[in-house]
Design a protein around this motif. Structure first.
Motif, mmCIF file in Angstrom:
data_model
loop_
_atom_site.group_PDB
_atom_site.id
_atom_site.type_symbol
_atom_site.label_atom_id
_atom_site.label_comp_id
_atom_site.label_asym_id
_atom_site.label_seq_id
_atom_site.Cartn_x
_atom_site.Cartn_y
_atom_site.Cartn_z
ATOM 1 N N ASN A 273 46.176 36.918 30.042
ATOM 2 C CA ASN A 273 45.414 38.012 30.640
ATOM 3 C C ASN A 273 46.158 39.336 30.553
ATOM 4 O O ASN A 273 45.552 40.395 30.338
ATOM 5 C CB ASN A 273 45.100 37.690 32.103
ATOM 6 C CG ASN A 273 44.008 36.644 32.257
ATOM 7 O OD1 ASN A 273 43.353 36.281 31.285
ATOM 8 N ND2 ASN A 273 43.829 36.149 33.464
ATOM 9 N N THR A 274 47.488 39.296 30.741
ATOM 10 C CA THR A 274 48.280 40.524 30.640
ATOM 11 C C THR A 274 48.279 41.053 29.213
ATOM 12 O O THR A 274 48.132 42.259 28.980
ATOM 13 C CB THR A 274 49.720 40.269 31.112
ATOM 14 O OG1 THR A 274 49.701 39.781 32.457
ATOM 15 C CG2 THR A 274 50.547 41.539 31.044
ATOM 16 N N LYS A 275 48.421 40.143 28.274
ATOM 17 C CA LYS A 275 48.366 40.542 26.857
ATOM 18 C C LYS A 275 47.008 41.172 26.537
ATOM 19 O O LYS A 275 46.931 42.213 25.874
ATOM 20 C CB LYS A 275 48.595 39.311 25.977
ATOM 21 C CG LYS A 275 48.597 39.593 24.486
ATOM 22 C CD LYS A 275 48.860 38.317 23.697
ATOM 23 C CE LYS A 275 48.828 38.579 22.199
ATOM 24 N NZ LYS A 275 49.065 37.321 21.432
ATOM 25 N N PHE A 276 45.937 40.555 27.036
ATOM 26 C CA PHE A 276 44.594 41.098 26.834
ATOM 27 C C PHE A 276 44.457 42.464 27.496
ATOM 28 O O PHE A 276 43.886 43.390 26.918
ATOM 29 C CB PHE A 276 43.554 40.128 27.405
ATOM 30 C CG PHE A 276 42.159 40.684 27.467
ATOM 31 C CD1 PHE A 276 41.370 40.745 26.330
ATOM 32 C CD2 PHE A 276 41.636 41.159 28.665
ATOM 33 C CE1 PHE A 276 40.079 41.271 26.383
ATOM 34 C CE2 PHE A 276 40.359 41.683 28.733
ATOM 35 C CZ PHE A 276 39.571 41.736 27.585
ATOM 36 N N ALA A 277 44.987 42.599 28.714
ATOM 37 C CA ALA A 277 44.872 43.860 29.459
ATOM 38 C C ALA A 277 45.495 45.012 28.688
ATOM 39 O O ALA A 277 44.890 46.090 28.551
ATOM 40 C CB ALA A 277 45.544 43.713 30.830
ATOM 41 N N LEU A 278 46.701 44.801 28.175
ATOM 42 C CA LEU A 278 47.399 45.876 27.480
ATOM 43 C C LEU A 278 46.779 46.152 26.116
ATOM 44 O O LEU A 278 46.737 47.305 25.660
ATOM 45 C CB LEU A 278 48.882 45.519 27.352
ATOM 46 C CG LEU A 278 49.598 45.307 28.697
ATOM 47 C CD1 LEU A 278 51.054 44.915 28.477
ATOM 48 C CD2 LEU A 278 49.510 46.552 29.579
ATOM 49 N N HIS A 279 46.289 45.094 25.456
ATOM 50 C CA HIS A 279 45.603 45.265 24.172
ATOM 51 C C HIS A 279 44.329 46.086 24.365
ATOM 52 O O HIS A 279 44.054 47.033 23.612
ATOM 53 C CB HIS A 279 45.275 43.894 23.564
ATOM 54 C CG HIS A 279 44.782 43.967 22.155
ATOM 55 N ND1 HIS A 279 44.358 42.854 21.445
ATOM 56 C CD2 HIS A 279 44.627 45.013 21.307
ATOM 57 C CE1 HIS A 279 43.978 43.229 20.236
ATOM 58 N NE2 HIS A 279 44.130 44.532 20.129
ATOM 59 N N LEU A 280 43.558 45.739 25.406
ATOM 60 C CA LEU A 280 42.324 46.476 25.671
ATOM 61 C C LEU A 280 42.638 47.922 26.057
ATOM 62 O O LEU A 280 41.929 48.849 25.644
ATOM 63 C CB LEU A 280 41.530 45.794 26.783
ATOM 64 C CG LEU A 280 40.204 46.471 27.172
ATOM 65 C CD1 LEU A 280 39.272 46.591 25.972
ATOM 66 C CD2 LEU A 280 39.529 45.707 28.308
ATOM 67 N N TYR A 281 43.698 48.126 26.839
ATOM 68 C CA TYR A 281 44.072 49.496 27.197
ATOM 69 C C TYR A 281 44.339 50.325 25.936
ATOM 70 O O TYR A 281 43.881 51.469 25.825
ATOM 71 C CB TYR A 281 45.304 49.516 28.099
ATOM 72 C CG TYR A 281 45.718 50.928 28.437
ATOM 73 C CD1 TYR A 281 45.163 51.587 29.537
ATOM 74 C CD2 TYR A 281 46.611 51.634 27.630
ATOM 75 C CE1 TYR A 281 45.490 52.899 29.818
ATOM 76 C CE2 TYR A 281 46.931 52.948 27.906
ATOM 77 C CZ TYR A 281 46.372 53.577 29.000
ATOM 78 O OH TYR A 281 46.686 54.890 29.263
ATOM 79 N N ARG A 282 45.081 49.753 24.997
ATOM 80 C CA ARG A 282 45.381 50.486 23.769
ATOM 81 C C ARG A 282 44.096 50.815 23.001
ATOM 82 O O ARG A 282 43.972 51.901 22.411
ATOM 83 C CB ARG A 282 46.350 49.687 22.893
ATOM 84 C CG ARG A 282 47.743 49.538 23.503
ATOM 85 C CD ARG A 282 48.761 49.043 22.485
ATOM 86 N NE ARG A 282 48.434 47.720 21.962
ATOM 87 C CZ ARG A 282 48.815 46.578 22.523
ATOM 88 N NH1 ARG A 282 49.515 46.589 23.661
ATOM 89 N NH2 ARG A 282 48.494 45.423 21.976
#
Length: 411
Positions: A43-52
């Motif tokens: 979820n953290t990986k997804f969160a930062l990927h989506l933020y970018r």
């Protein structure tokens, strides 16, 4: 040619945040939390990927950013209960679950259930509410297992509605959203297609009180430098105390963690002048975990502006850029929801609200998917008077609840 029935995936989140303290390093997850640890990483990986992805969109240029990645992850994971074949695989991989038992969907849902139980367990000091809802067209046949699994794993409720009367349906759903978000999001649904057969919602409400509140009498008016040529006046809160903080050379940023009452903190990232765009694109899970664990307590004066943000997004393009494409197309396989007619996701929308003041923070987010037929002595002073990033993070399992960028606190 088959007619596709659209499904709406709608997500919302609201947050009020206050500061929570942490003594020393965050605790290692206990045995009950271990099963959720891999999911939190995903979820953290997804969160930062989506933020970018959001930050790189031309539509985000010069704007604040704020959203709840856990709301979006929960909504899309719940949708994957009804996805099949490559549609499901794309969802799971796009959400970062590729390292979980070779995309074992059952493990994803079991661990999400564990995560939600951990974050919202009774007796927790973390004032967090997460839930879901399925608004289903009257007479549309949905597989009982999809509804049962959505309830079991994602705390969802099924509600009958008549989308043919779109104004009444919109009013009904918006009243639900308003209630779940303490009135912060009152018109989440702007329009509804009459061909809609389901709206899938996820909501997150966080109310945080600072462990050590700011004194309103110390708040002062100050300049906030939006860019090299634009300055606005803001209400700047200030307080001296001991905070976990440090300078992260990999991100060229000062990082500080401001605790709430309970197991959560507001993590503030202040990039060096001119480095904001570079920091945004380099904010990966590796960097996140590095600075999260490298912060050390130090006494300093903290100056942060009062903030009120309300941001909304249509996420089709961003999710497609992350490899989640099939659910929006004629190739979508959502036969786990219903086999009566072919379905497709017409839109994924998200709205989030953030308030930060002297007492604490309130944050709310909603995600939706629409499915249609297809100080007194010398001390360091840390002044957040230029654009900065923020994350609201649970301490126990490092779950990123909200993420954002404040370019201009006055808009």
């Amino acid at each position: 040619m088959e007619k596709l029935i659209p499904v709406a995936l709608l997500l919302f989140a609201v947050m009020h945040s206050g500061i929570v303290s942490v003594n020393g390093k965050p605790a290692v997850p206990n045995p009950r939390q271990q099963s959720a640890f891999k999911l939190v990483t995903a979820n953290t990986k997804f969160a930062l990927h989506l933020y970018r992805q959001v930050a790189s969109q031309p539509s985000s240029a010069g704007k604040n950013i704020f959203f709840s990645p856990i709301s979006i992850s929960a909504a899309l994971s719940m949708l994957s209960l009804g996805a099949r074949a490559s549609t499901r695989n794309q969802l799971l991989q796009g959400l970062g679950y590729s390292n979980m038992s070779q995309n074992d969907a059952a493990e994803v849902h079991e661990t999400f259930k564990c995560l939600l139980q951990t974050l919202t367990r009774e007796g927790s000091e973390l004032n967090l509410t997460i839930g879901s809802a399925l608004y289903i067209q009257q007479g549309f046949v949905v597989k009982p297992k999809f509804i049962e699994d959505a309830k079991q794993f994602y705390k969802s409720e099924a509600i009958s509605v008549n989308f043919m009367e779109s104004d009444k349906a919109k009013e009904q759903i918006n009243a639900f959203v308003s209630k779940k978000t303490d009135g912060e999001i009152q018109e989440f649904i702007k329009t509804l297609e009459t061909s809609t057969v389901m709206v899938l919602l996820n909501y997150v409400l966080f109310k945080g009180s600072w462990e050590k509140p700011f004194n309103p009498r110390s708040t002062y008016e100050a300049d906030f430098h939006v860019d090299d040529t634009t300055t606005v006046r803001v209400q700047m809160m200030t307080k001296s105390g001991t905070y976990d903080s440090g300078y992260d050379s990999q991100l060229s940023s000062f990082v500080i963690r401001v605790p709430y009452d309970g197991n959560a903190s507001l993590v503030l990232i202040l990039p060096a002048a001119g480095k904001l765009a570079e920091v945004e694109q380099n904010l990966t899970i590796t960097n996140f975990l590095h600075f999260f664990y490298s912060l050390r307590p130090s006494y300093a004066g903290l100056h942060i502006p009062k903030v009120s943000l309300k941001e909304s997004y249509k996420l089709n393009e961003q999710l497609s850029s992350m490899g989640i494409t099939e659910m929006f197309s004629r190739d979508a396989d959502l036969s786990g929801i219903s086999e009566s007619e072919p379905l497709t996701v017409s839109k994924v929308t998200h709205e989030a609200v953030l308030h930060i003041d002297e007492k604490g923070t309130k944050a709310v987010a909603v995600t939706g998917a629409e499915i249609t037929l297809m100080s007194a002595f010398s001390q360091p002073e840390h002044v957040f008077n230029r654009p900065f990033l923020l994350l609201i993070v649970d301490h126990n399992i490092k779950s990123v609840l909200f993420v954002g960028r404040v370019l201009n606190p006055t808009i």
